[in-house]
Scaffold this motif. Structure first.
Motif, PDB file in Angstrom:
ATOM      1  N   ILE A 314       4.259  11.085  -6.187  1.00 32.87           N
ATOM      2  CA  ILE A 314       3.583  10.042  -6.967  1.00 32.87           C
ATOM      3  C   ILE A 314       3.862   8.712  -6.273  1.00 32.87           C
ATOM      4  N   GLY A 315       2.828   8.105  -5.731  1.00 27.22           N
ATOM      5  CA  GLY A 315       3.016   6.834  -5.038  1.00 27.22           C
ATOM      6  C   GLY A 315       1.874   5.883  -5.301  1.00 27.22           C
ATOM      7  N   VAL A 316       2.166   4.598  -5.280  1.00 28.22           N
ATOM      8  CA  VAL A 316       1.148   3.564  -5.462  1.00 28.22           C
ATOM      9  C   VAL A 316       1.349   2.514  -4.369  1.00 28.22           C
ATOM     10  N   ASN A 317       0.294   2.254  -3.610  1.00 28.11           N
ATOM     11  CA  ASN A 317       0.379   1.230  -2.566  1.00 28.11           C
ATOM     12  C   ASN A 317       0.811  -0.097  -3.162  1.00 28.11           C
ATOM     13  N   GLY A 318       1.891  -0.652  -2.607  1.00 32.64           N
ATOM     14  CA  GLY A 318       2.370  -1.957  -3.065  1.00 32.64           C
ATOM     15  C   GLY A 318       3.330  -1.920  -4.231  1.00 32.64           C
ATOM     16  N   ALA A 319       3.703  -0.716  -4.696  1.00 34.15           N
ATOM     17  CA  ALA A 319       4.489  -0.618  -5.934  1.00 34.15           C
ATOM     18  C   ALA A 319       5.961  -0.924  -5.726  1.00 34.15           C
TER      19      ALA A 319
END
Length: 473
Positions: A314-319
């Motif tokens: 689970i990853g979000v760019n900029g998180a």
């Protein structure tokens, strides 16, 4: 003389002790004696520090190796280093090769949110979707487990899920929505419906030289306006040789064909609506549930009818940690993955906010506290952030400080650490990483080769810790 002998004996003993200190501790599978845990912590190669906190997940892995009766769910949470699923895919493949493939785990239709995602699966839809990321200011959007809210406020859509990597054909699919609302149905195929209807009978007329449209209208007992509408004419001008469609008062039968997806029977539990199939699937469709008013998708879980490991990224760019901390729904829905082990990879974006190590640790602690509020009490591995350059191509001293603090508090906070920062050369390693093609031109993100090397090194450290656990038993 006796004193001289004793002196030389002392020198020899001291030399032997120093020699023993300089030899790295080698642990082999042939060792049968229990290994002292204090000696384990002196191992200086690529390793996981404070690995004793991982015993519960190691126990499940060991049981599965001997009896093939366990599912072990590992969840890896992070930022852009994780969203692309390059490092995590490398870890997933290697662990499943050793312990068995229990399925792909958590997936999300990143393409519908207009961002990058895993190469293992592809999503398509006939409609556009609204999306909102946890990195944006906190609002009342359905940002949950994926870190990205995805929704529509009307039906008429179909989402097609295609599994590209055949190793991840699935037997069960779970749909995760806010408050576990039944917003979606699933379908494997569509059927064609035929509706009997009628339509006006249309005849044709070839225009003869000298004919006017009014004459043709009188001939067939229709109006000029009807002829113009049937033929898309803007004026009364017509020319010889053209074929006109002439509507009549008569009707003829007409078959109307419609395509309709056939909903499957879904089952529900406290976390999701799901479907089980005896046959392994590589394609399925999400369609609107007819009783739903709007449609919010937090994610999908794909599993096999087999023991082994699922490894969900689970990853979000900029998180940052603080972005996940903003949304309680993330922690509520994390329970739907039934994690046995959590791995965190965050810190790069905090460093670009010039966040001091104390602030970073505070957000990490809040993240762990949010987990415990949901009674998610499982082993944790914190990966230190990888080396990078800061603005102006300066050494990123922030991630250096984060790595040092993470290691210093690990035992007190009861989590394990894998020091990616150190393994990739630390503050002076970035130029070498670039020369080896491991880090990208922005000196922050890594190449595919670089992420794969990270995954390989982590897996080696994890399996070494697991082997040491088995030797201590």
């Amino acid at each position: 003389m006796n004193k001289l002998i004793i002196f030389f004996c002392g020198l020899l003993c001291s030399a032997n002790i120093e020699a023993q200190k300089s030899v790295p501790l080698l642990i082999t599978k042939n060792m049968s004696a229990k290994i002292d845990s204090a000696m384990m912590e002196t191992y200086t190669g690529n390793h996981i520090y404070n690995a004793k906190v991982l015993e519960s997940v190691f126990q499940k892995l060991n049981e599965n190796e001997t009896a093939s009766n366990q599912k072990i769910n590992i969840v890896h949470i992070g930022d852009s280093h994780i969203q692309g699923d390059l490092m995590t895919n490398e870890i997933r493949k290697k662990l499943q090769q050793k312990f068995g493939n229990a399925g792909r785990g958590f997936v999300f239709p990143y393409q519908l949110a207009k961002t990058n995602g895993s190469y293992n699966e592809r999503f398509y839809s006939n409609r556009t979707w609204e999306s909102y990321r946890n990195i944006s200011p906190a609002k009342k959007y359905p940002v949950g487990l994926s870190g990205i809210g995805l929704w529509r406020d009307n039906a008429g859509f179909v989402i097609e899920l295609n599994v590209k990597d055949k190793a991840y054909k699935f037997n069960s699919i779970h749909i995760i929505t806010p408050q576990n609302q039944k917003m979606f149905d699933l379908a494997l195929s569509s059927k064609t419906n035929i509706i009997q209807s009628t339509e006006p009978k249309v005849i044709t007329h070839k225009i003869k030289k000298g004919e006017a449209i009014s004459i043709i209208a009188d001939k067939y007992n229709v109006s000029v306006a009807e002829i113009k509408k049937a033929n898309g004419l803007k004026s009364n001008n017509i020319r010889a040789g053209r074929i006109l469609r002439i509507p009549t008062k008569e009707t003829r039968p007409k078959n109307i064909k419609t395509s309709e997806y056939v909903p499957l029977d879904l089952t529900s539990d406290s976390f999701s609506y799901y479907y089980n199939s005896e046959k392994a699937l590589d394609k399925i469709y999400l369609i609107p549930n007819k009783e739903a008013a709007d449609y919010e998708l937090s994610g999908i879980v794909l599993e096999k009818n087999a023991p082994g490991v699922t490894y969900s990224g689970i990853g979000v760019n900029g998180a940052k940690f603080s972005d996940y901390n903003k949304y309680p729904l993330f922690f509520e829905q994390l329970k739907s993955l039934h994690p046995d082990l959590l791995i965190f990879s965050l810190g790069t974006n905090e460093s670009y906010d010039n966040m001091e190590a104390s602030g970073y640790v505070r957000e990490l602690r809040e993240f762990i506290s949010n987990l415990k509020e949901q009674k998610i009490d499982v082993p944790i591995i914190v990966m230190t952030p990888p080396p990078s350059l800061h603005r102006g191509r300066k050494p990123n001293v922030y991630v250096k400080d984060y790595a040092e603090r993470i290691n210093s508090i690990a035992e007190k906070e009861d989590f394990a650490v894998w020091d990616l920062y150190d393994e990739f050369g630390g503050i002076n390693g970035v130029r070498k990483l670039r020369s080896e093609g491991l880090i990208g031109p922005d000196f922050v993100h890594y190449s595919k080769k670089g992420y794969q090397k990270q995954g390989k090194l982590f897996t080696e450290a994890f399996l070494r810790a697991y082997d040491n656990f088995k030797l201590k038993k």
